[in-house]
Design a protein around this motif. Structure first.
Motif, PDB file in Angstrom:
ATOM      1  N   ARG A 456       0.848  -1.207   0.000  1.00 47.86           N
ATOM      2  CA  ARG A 456       0.000   0.000   0.000  1.00 47.86           C
ATOM      3  C   ARG A 456       0.882   1.255   0.000  1.00 47.86           C
ATOM      4  O   ARG A 456       0.628   2.207  -0.737  1.00 47.86           O
ATOM      5  CB  ARG A 456      -0.891  -0.026   1.251  1.00 47.86           C
ATOM      6  CG  ARG A 456      -1.724   1.202   1.460  1.00 47.86           C
ATOM      7  CD  ARG A 456      -2.530   1.065   2.738  1.00 47.86           C
ATOM      8  NE  ARG A 456      -3.773   0.354   2.492  1.00 47.86           N
ATOM      9  CZ  ARG A 456      -4.536  -0.172   3.447  1.00 47.86           C
ATOM     10  NH1 ARG A 456      -4.150  -0.101   4.702  1.00 47.86           N
ATOM     11  NH2 ARG A 456      -5.666  -0.774   3.155  1.00 47.86           N
ATOM     12  N   ALA A 457       1.927   1.245   0.818  1.00 44.24           N
ATOM     13  CA  ALA A 457       2.850   2.392   0.868  1.00 44.24           C
ATOM     14  C   ALA A 457       3.538   2.588  -0.490  1.00 44.24           C
ATOM     15  O   ALA A 457       3.714   3.720  -0.964  1.00 44.24           O
ATOM     16  CB  ALA A 457       3.888   2.179   1.966  1.00 44.24           C
ATOM     17  N   ILE A 460       1.326   4.393  -2.970  1.00 41.58           N
ATOM     18  CA  ILE A 460       1.268   5.849  -2.729  1.00 41.58           C
ATOM     19  C   ILE A 460       2.459   6.529  -3.409  1.00 41.58           C
ATOM     20  O   ILE A 460       2.322   7.557  -4.073  1.00 41.58           O
ATOM     21  CB  ILE A 460       1.273   6.155  -1.209  1.00 41.58           C
ATOM     22  CG1 ILE A 460       0.002   5.638  -0.544  1.00 41.58           C
ATOM     23  CG2 ILE A 460       1.436   7.654  -0.949  1.00 41.58           C
ATOM     24  CD1 ILE A 460       0.043   5.647   0.974  1.00 41.58           C
ATOM     25  N   ASN A 519      -0.503   2.163   8.867  1.00 40.54           N
ATOM     26  CA  ASN A 519      -1.912   2.069   8.448  1.00 40.54           C
ATOM     27  C   ASN A 519      -2.776   3.103   9.156  1.00 40.54           C
ATOM     28  O   ASN A 519      -3.694   3.666   8.562  1.00 40.54           O
ATOM     29  CB  ASN A 519      -2.445   0.656   8.691  1.00 40.54           C
ATOM     30  CG  ASN A 519      -1.984  -0.321   7.609  1.00 40.54           C
ATOM     31  OD1 ASN A 519      -1.667   0.091   6.496  1.00 40.54           O
ATOM     32  ND2 ASN A 519      -1.929  -1.602   7.929  1.00 40.54           N
ATOM     33  N   TYR A 522      -1.960   6.416   7.520  1.00 47.89           N
ATOM     34  CA  TYR A 522      -2.574   6.440   6.187  1.00 47.89           C
ATOM     35  C   TYR A 522      -4.073   6.742   6.294  1.00 47.89           C
ATOM     36  O   TYR A 522      -4.642   7.486   5.486  1.00 47.89           O
ATOM     37  CB  TYR A 522      -2.339   5.069   5.530  1.00 47.89           C
ATOM     38  CG  TYR A 522      -3.074   4.837   4.240  1.00 47.89           C
ATOM     39  CD1 TYR A 522      -2.621   5.380   3.038  1.00 47.89           C
ATOM     40  CD2 TYR A 522      -4.223   4.045   4.214  1.00 47.89           C
ATOM     41  CE1 TYR A 522      -3.288   5.152   1.844  1.00 47.89           C
ATOM     42  CE2 TYR A 522      -4.901   3.805   3.018  1.00 47.89           C
ATOM     43  CZ  TYR A 522      -4.433   4.356   1.845  1.00 47.89           C
ATOM     44  OH  TYR A 522      -5.098   4.125   0.666  1.00 47.89           O
ATOM     45  N   ILE A 527      -2.056  12.143   2.820  1.00 49.11           N
ATOM     46  CA  ILE A 527      -0.627  12.137   2.488  1.00 49.11           C
ATOM     47  C   ILE A 527      -0.336  12.917   1.211  1.00 49.11           C
ATOM     48  O   ILE A 527       0.657  13.633   1.113  1.00 49.11           O
ATOM     49  CB  ILE A 527      -0.116  10.671   2.367  1.00 49.11           C
ATOM     50  CG1 ILE A 527      -0.203   9.989   3.749  1.00 49.11           C
ATOM     51  CG2 ILE A 527       1.331  10.628   1.848  1.00 49.11           C
ATOM     52  CD1 ILE A 527       0.015   8.488   3.741  1.00 49.11           C
ATOM     53  N   VAL A 541       6.769   7.926   4.114  1.00 50.12           N
ATOM     54  CA  VAL A 541       6.212   6.705   3.508  1.00 50.12           C
ATOM     55  C   VAL A 541       7.339   5.882   2.890  1.00 50.12           C
ATOM     56  O   VAL A 541       7.395   4.656   3.045  1.00 50.12           O
ATOM     57  CB  VAL A 541       5.139   7.060   2.441  1.00 50.12           C
ATOM     58  CG1 VAL A 541       4.672   5.791   1.715  1.00 50.12           C
ATOM     59  CG2 VAL A 541       3.949   7.758   3.092  1.00 50.12           C
TER      60      VAL A 541
END
Length: 563
Positions: A456-457, A460, A519, A522, A527, A541
């Protein structure tokens, strides 16, 4: 410098006559709640020297300590609570991680010295079961952690490739086996024969005598016995290597028990030279009463040597070959007494380096609360568990991200990783029950949860097209990022603690906490909002992706960029 060292330095400047820097560091505490600051100092230890109540000492110190590195210093009764300067700490931590990447937390305390790690060690002709998982993955992870702090790990798979079981296997093969069946499914067929032998031997005691006779032939280099033994070994290794490939684990040495057959006479001779052998009912022993241990049985009355003799030969060989700084034995808790005896005998022989040998014990994996057993054929095969885990990961990934390009590869990384992570997140001395459904979940304290947080990071960073700059100063002062920054900052200490305690779970727990903190960040922070903090948030991140990846690597897991 970490937060405790910064606080200790500020305190020590005003109490240097009463406490050393090290004593101040020892007294510092981590507050249970962020409202009580980042580091707390209890003043009780100064009460005698200052002849004041701890509450008054705390109030006085708050006035005199240099507060430049802190947002504030609060007095709460006898405690001084230090709130670190978020801007200064985040700037330093992000700069270090962006510059060093996954090498953040590397250390050189090992100075390149060798550390043999005796690990995995399955028995030839028996399958690698869930029972072998712990020694294999704990040993591998310790190798990676020790390497990170500057040691040179030597992974040794001390194969169980000798002993009376080979006499049993030869008897079973000659009576009930066939070459075709063994070649078709080596381990399954050899296990079937092994179990069959034990079932038949309960009724027919003469089988045990036949097995002993065949093992004697093997010891005497009988041509047929040796040929069958070598063949069983080769077929077994093919099967073992499939599993080691799945786990992405390799070994520097496959010297098993048979390797030491010609090295045990020297051990017995050394014991005789040092007048340590005593006769007891026809057997030869070493008296260990000085260590509060039972005598070590070195040679039975029929002249046969025992495990301890072989392990002494192995210890001597490893010292001579690797000149080790430490020698680790990643072997179950139930062998603790054996290793106490082994070290005591070597100590009696005058080998001071026996102090550098360490047994790294671990608890049991149970299934439905019951111990796993080979002899009765009740066994949970590791390969089957890994394949089921991969299948489960594949199903979940198909649901979450059906268009993922390299889905099969990611499912393997997630499924195998889930099984390994579940083992290593548990303190190694604890027993734990294994349930596949619990292990391959994307929620909770699991490997897939940690891998998914990083993926997920990464998404981003891709969306923002973020480019790392080591020239820029990234500063964050908000509460949301602070919890993440503190976990990043602790990393070098986390790695050292895992190395010193031989405890991979310290790394796994850091990975879980960092994933949870990220998390939460986030979920509560925009962000990608276009403001002057955007680049700093993205740098944070990026730092998270680097350290989760390194946490996973140190546990022997992969970190897929997309899931």
């Amino acid at each position: 410098m970490n937060n405790k060292e910064i606080v200790a330095k500020a305190i020590h400047q005003v109490v240097a006559e009463q406490l050393s820097f090290e004593q101040v560091v020892q007294l510092l505490e981590n507050p249970k709640s962020p409202e009580h600051g980042d580091v707390a100092f209890p003043t009780f230890a100064l009460a005698k020297a200052f002849r004041k109540a701890p509450q008054m000492i705390a109030a006085d110190l708050a006035e005199t300590i240099d507060g430049a590195a802190f947002e504030k210093i609060e007095v709460v009764g006898p405690y001084l609570n230090f709130f670190m300067s978020k801007g200064a700490v985040s700037q330093q931590v992000l700069h270090d991680i962006l510059k060093q990447g996954t090498h953040f937390g590397d250390a050189s305390i090992g100075q390149g010295q060798n550390v043999p790690i005796d690990m995995s060690s399955p028995n030839i002709a028996k399958p690698i079961s869930m029972g072998h998982l712990r020694s294999t993955v704990i040993g591998n992870s310790l190798g990676l952690i020790l390497e990170k702090v500057g040691y040179n790990p030597v992974r040794i798979n001390h194969l169980g490739d000798w002993g009376t079981q080979f006499g049993k296997l030869i008897v079973a093969y000659k009576k009930w086996g066939s070459e075709e069946a063994v070649k078709a499914q080596p381990i399954n067929e050899l296990l079937r024969l092994y179990v069959e032998f034990h079932e038949q031997a309960e009724e027919n005691k003469a089988l045990e005598d036949e097995a002993r006779a065949w093992f004697k032939k093997l010891e005497d280099n009988d041509e047929e016995a040796l040929r069958l033994w070598k063949w069983f070994k080769e077929e077994s290794m093919k099967e073992f290597n499939k599993i080691y490939d799945m786990l992405d684990i390799s070994f520097d040495s496959l010297n098993g028990e048979a390797f030491y057959n010609d090295k045990m006479d020297e051990v017995v001779e050394l014991l005789e030279e040092k007048h340590l052998l005593k006769e007891d009912q026809g057997a030869e022993i070493v008296d260990l009463s000085a260590y509060d241990l039972n005598p070590a049985l070195i040679r039975k009355s029929d002249g046969a040597t025992l495990y301890i003799t072989r392990d002494m030969a192995a210890a001597l060989y490893r010292k001579r070959t690797y000149e080790f700084a430490k020698s680790l034995y990643v072997v179950g808790n139930e062998q603790s007494y054996h290793f106490k005896q082994l070290k005591a005998v070597l100590k009696e022989m005058g080998f001071a380096w026996s102090d550098d040998m360490q047994h790294i014990p671990f608890g049991l994996i149970t299934k439905d609360g019951k111990k796993l057993s080979t002899r009765k054929g009740k066994i949970v095969l590791l390969e089957e568990v890994l394949n089921e885990a991969i299948e489960s990961a594949n199903d979940q990934i198909s649901e979450k991200n059906p268009g993922l390009e390299n889905k099969a590869e990611v499912a393997k990384q997630v499924g195998v990783g889930a099984v390994v992570f579940h083992d290593l997140k548990n303190d190694r001395l604890n027993n734990f029950d294994f349930t596949l459904e619990e292990v391959v979940r994307f929620e909770g304290e699991t490997g897939p949860y940690v891998q998914y947080a990083r993926a997920r990071a990464m998404s981003i960073l891709r969306k923002a097209n973020f480019t790392v700059s080591t020239e820029q100063d990234y500063v964050l002062t908000d509460e949301g990022s602070w919890e993440v920054v503190k976990l990043l900052q602790q990393y070098p200490e986390v790695v050292l603690a895992a190395a010193e305690k031989y405890e991979p779970s310290i790394i796994a727990k850091h990975a879980i906490k960092l994933s949870q903190a990220f998390n939460k960040y986030y979920a509560n922070t925009k962000i990608l909002a276009e403001d002057d903090q955007k680049e700093a948030r993205l740098a944070l991140v990026y730092a998270v992706t680097q350290l989760i990846k390194e946490d996973l690597r140190l546990l022997g897991l992969k970190a897929p960029d997309q899931m």
